[in-house]
Design an enzyme around this catalytic site. Sequence first.
Site, short mmCIF file in Angstrom:
data_model
loop_
_atom_site.label_atom_id
_atom_site.label_comp_id
_atom_site.label_asym_id
_atom_site.label_seq_id
_atom_site.Cartn_x
_atom_site.Cartn_y
_atom_site.Cartn_z
N ARG A 234 0.87 -0.98 0.02
CA ARG A 234 -0.02 -0.04 0.06
C ARG A 234 1.01 1.33 0.01
O ARG A 234 2.10 1.19 0.54
CB ARG A 234 -0.99 0.02 1.45
CG ARG A 234 -2.01 -0.96 1.23
CD ARG A 234 -3.18 -0.62 0.10
NE ARG A 234 -4.23 -1.30 0.24
CZ ARG A 234 -4.30 -2.69 -0.83
NH1 ARG A 234 -3.55 -2.91 -1.48
NH2 ARG A 234 -5.42 -3.43 -0.43
N GLU B 40 -2.56 8.43 -3.87
CA GLU B 40 -3.21 7.55 -4.99
C GLU B 40 -4.43 7.98 -5.39
O GLU B 40 -5.22 7.87 -4.26
CB GLU B 40 -3.03 6.02 -4.55
CG GLU B 40 -3.18 5.16 -5.77
CD GLU B 40 -2.97 3.66 -5.09
OE1 GLU B 40 -3.87 2.93 -5.37
OE2 GLU B 40 -1.70 3.36 -4.84
N HIS C 41 -1.30 0.76 -9.69
CA HIS C 41 -2.20 -0.25 -8.76
C HIS C 41 -2.72 -1.15 -9.53
O HIS C 41 -4.07 -1.42 -9.45
CB HIS C 41 -3.23 0.48 -8.07
CG HIS C 41 -3.47 -0.32 -6.76
ND1 HIS C 41 -3.85 0.44 -5.56
CD2 HIS C 41 -3.38 -1.47 -6.49
CE1 HIS C 41 -4.29 -0.65 -4.57
NE2 HIS C 41 -3.95 -1.71 -5.30
#
Length: 313
Positions: A228, A256, A275
């Site tokens: 993450r 993000e 991602h």
Amino acid sequence: MTAEVWLPIAPEEIEGLPEGPRYLFWDGAEEFPADPADCSFYVVPYMKPAGIGVRPLPEMTSVEVVQTLSAGTDHVQPGLRHLRPGVRLCNARGVHEASTAELTLTLVLASLRGIPDFVRAQDRGQWLGGFRPALADKSVLIVGYGSIGAAIEDRLASFELARVARVARSERTTARGPVHPLTELPSLLPHADVVILSTPLTQETRGLVDAEFLARMKDGALLVNVARGPVVDTKALLAELESGRITAALDVTDPEPLPPGHPLWQAPGVLISPHVGGPTSAFLPRAKSLLADQLTRFVNHEPLRNVVLTAGA
């Protein structure tokens, strides 16, 4: 009373769903498919913007199970305070291992062998030769040795590595060797050519990769983040990248999505993917299989898989 199940995949597309529950499709649309108060089993929509998946939780007064389709559950944590005691939160262990491990190897190899440089050279019509680092003979450190970390090591096994070191929250022994506790990270970092982050985002791991962590990495090492974004202190990483001392490959960032103009886009020695560790053709078959199994267990009052916490416990 008939159990009501909210699914982000059309129920007619999932083989093996048990008979009995009323299945409703909801993938994050503005309108709910029914009254959230009647939902017994809620499957959180996958890869939606922040806040979408938790939106119905305050009204789900009858829910018994919240099931994510991601390995991490940090995106639903803000909504857990609304759940009554006894509600079980389950993650998608077993769904993303193959895809995430594939991408990890892709990022490692692409970074070491200079694939981004070759692509840019191709756009210019330039033949860019020269020697590049190989993965063979390198020492790799995997930080976060759960099912995804183990899947990454499975795929590293054929690359003639010098060493693989493993780190997790607690010390243990596996068939491949010892898993070191987080407390031993400082002594392991200086020996790793490649550091792979595959840890969940928790209070313990948020900001784990800070200036001190990065300073302990050896010169020329590669940092790969498939965990993450907030596991890494972006400001500290930028300082190391701009110095040229280390390189990085990031599937996740903080913030993000990474906004246009953010300095990470132009930082030297960094490869960024948006991602995409989980969303591949491998996702749906495994997600459907997990849901059919979990709901069969739920209907038959059998223990559920992948319970990561129970509300109020």
